[in-house]
Design a protein around this motif. Structure first.
Motif, PDB file in Angstrom:
ATOM      1  N   LEU A 373       0.814  -1.215   0.000  1.00 13.06           N
ATOM      2  CA  LEU A 373       0.000   0.000   0.000  1.00 13.06           C
ATOM      3  C   LEU A 373       0.849   1.267   0.000  1.00 13.06           C
ATOM      4  O   LEU A 373       0.533   2.236  -0.705  1.00 13.06           O
ATOM      5  N   ILE A 374       1.946   1.264   0.770  1.00 11.09           N
ATOM      6  CA  ILE A 374       2.734   2.498   0.922  1.00 11.09           C
ATOM      7  C   ILE A 374       3.943   2.543  -0.022  1.00 11.09           C
ATOM      8  O   ILE A 374       4.747   3.469   0.048  1.00 11.09           O
ATOM      9  N   GLY A 375       4.088   1.557  -0.892  1.00 11.22           N
ATOM     10  CA  GLY A 375       5.132   1.608  -1.907  1.00 11.22           C
ATOM     11  C   GLY A 375       6.470   1.056  -1.481  1.00 11.22           C
ATOM     12  O   GLY A 375       7.504   1.418  -2.046  1.00 11.22           O
ATOM     13  N   ILE A 376       6.481   0.163  -0.473  1.00 10.10           N
ATOM     14  CA  ILE A 376       7.718  -0.510  -0.058  1.00 10.10           C
ATOM     15  C   ILE A 376       7.692  -1.926  -0.621  1.00 10.10           C
ATOM     16  O   ILE A 376       6.695  -2.642  -0.458  1.00 10.10           O
ATOM     17  N   SER A 377       8.772  -2.339  -1.279  1.00  6.95           N
ATOM     18  CA  SER A 377       8.799  -3.687  -1.835  1.00  6.95           C
ATOM     19  C   SER A 377       8.788  -4.723  -0.714  1.00  6.95           C
ATOM     20  O   SER A 377       9.164  -4.437   0.427  1.00  6.95           O
TER      21      SER A 377
END
Length: 444
Positions: A373-377
């Motif tokens: 959701l927050i763009g962390i792999s």
């Protein structure tokens, strides 16, 4: 501080504190699904709900003490049998002869010995996540350290500390990164290149810090007793068997899915053979084993008692509430900040959950959707877990292995904390930088 509580008092106090927290922190839980084929239980994301359950009674808290010890029976057995094995080998004189030979070879090369020992224990952490096994080795390591002019903190740092470092920055720790990758739906051992680079940097910083500390805190060298004679044939055979046993155990752990029981059996046999080869006789070998048990019983019990803490928190139904409170707010922050704070949150969560493999199983199903959701792999999510949770083993008083080692070495926890927080902060800072770099390069 004089008369600081010993390991036993700290663990019992932590159990009571956990009980108090079950009345303060709201009870809640996530839904869980068990795979019938694999037996693995996973957490359903966004399923947390506050609940009203029964609070533990004082008697139930007291019951958690024997239950906690029984729950770690396999580790307790390993420590007793491994400790007994080393005590038998020590009584044969093989260890003192071997140490004397090693000290002669490394005479005037203390820095080299620090690097070699640190490298060996780091490799053990990288490959098999070694920790509890170090407990039984500490008496021998302390003798070696004193022979080289190292104080007790240096000896713990280069052995147990290095296993924590290796376990935390490992690309292949089966109890850490492998479990976390499995829970995150990643290919096992994927992303190893980046992890190996960070591991190399971490080890370099670790060793440089150790060398600096050791040079500034030298102690007078104390020669191991009974180590003046040459190594006899039996001593050479015993030490060869000891090295061979470690190779067999490593192979069993990596290739045969061995656990603590198989390791215990292997070292038990080694102790018996060593006692007979060392001419202790049947009775002498048995007596040496019993004395070895006596040396390790307190350390073994500390491991079991530490398990009672997480047991109280789970039965009090607040573990999931702690996870929800720590990680829920991260979705409102930027990816880089969230990644670093995720690592810090894992370090904090490791206090009530001393098992880092259990922490991976609990948190990964919750954090993976949050990371998406927050763009962390997902790889970066696993990095935050392994750097924060596993490095926490360097100081968390709920970690039975650490407290057992401090008990064996006679070091109060407060003195160890004053020593260990600096290298811990250094490694967490490196972990934070690595996470930010991973976010910017799109590490996946």
């Amino acid at each position: 501080m004089k008369n600081f509580p010993n390991a036993f008092v700290i663990i019992i106090s932590a159990v009571l504190l956990a009980w108090v927290l079950t009345y303060i922190i709201p009870q809640g839980s996530y839904q869980r699904i068990t795979n019938e084929q694999t037996g693995i239980t996973t957490v359903v994301n966004d399923s947390y709900q506050e609940t009203e359950g029964n609070h533990l009674s004082a008697f139930e808290v007291m019951l958690s003490i024997p239950k906690g010890v029984a729950g770690r029976a396999d580790v307790v057995v390993l420590i007793l049998l491994l400790g007994g094995c080393f005590y038998v080998i020590e009584k044969t004189g093989a260890l003192s002869q071997g140490l004397h030979k090693l000290v002669k070879i490394l005479k005037g090369k203390e820095v080299v010995s620090l690097v070699i020992v640190s490298l060996l224990f780091t490799a053990a952490g990288v490959s098999i996540g070694m920790q509890e096994e170090v407990i039984a080795m500490m008496p021998v390591l302390l003798i070696f350290g004193k022979s080289m002019g190292f104080n007790t903190y240096t000896t713990i740092y280069m052995s147990y500390g290095s296993t924590v470092l290796g376990s935390s920055f490992s690309p292949s720790n089966p109890f850490g990164v492998i479990i976390a990758q499995q829970e995150a739906g990643l290919a096992l051992l994927s992303g190893s290149g980046f992890r190996l680079i960070v591991l190399g940097i971490a080890f370099l910083l670790w060793v440089l810090y150790l060398i600096r500390y050791a040079k500034n805190n030298k102690v007078d060298k104390i020669e191991a007793s009974g180590s003046h004679g040459k190594m006899d044939l039996n001593a050479k055979i015993i030490l060869t068997l000891l090295c061979l046993t470690f190779v067999i155990v490593l192979y069993g752990l990596l290739m045969l899915d061995w656990g603590f029981m198989e390791m215990s059996a292997t070292f038990f046999v080694l102790g018996i053979i060593s006692g007979l080869l060392g001419k202790l006789g049947v009775n002498g070998t048995g007596e040496a084993y019993v004395n070895g048990f006596k040396e390790m019983i307190f350390a073994a019990m500390i491991i079991g008692l530490a398990n009672s803490i997480s047991m109280v928190l789970k039965e009090g139904m607040i573990i999931d509430s702690i996870v929800y409170g720590l990680f829920g707010p991260l979705k409102y922050l930027s990816a880089s900040v969230s990644g670093v704070l995720m690592m810090v949150s894992h370090a904090i969560l490791h206090f009530p959950i001393p098992s880092y493999s259990g922490q991976a199983i609990l948190t990964m199903p919750i954090l993976v959707p949050l990371s998406d959701l927050i763009g962390i792999s997902r790889q970066t999510c696993v990095l935050a877990y392994q750097y924060g949770a596993i490095m926490g083993d360097l100081i968390v008083p709920t970690n039975g292995a650490l407290m057992a080692i401090l008990a064996v070495c006679g070091i109060p926890y407060n003195k160890w904390f004053r020593f260990a927080w600096k290298p811990l902060v250094l490694m967490l800072a490196l972990g934070g930088i690595s996470i930010v770099a991973a976010v910017y390069i799109g590490y996946n």
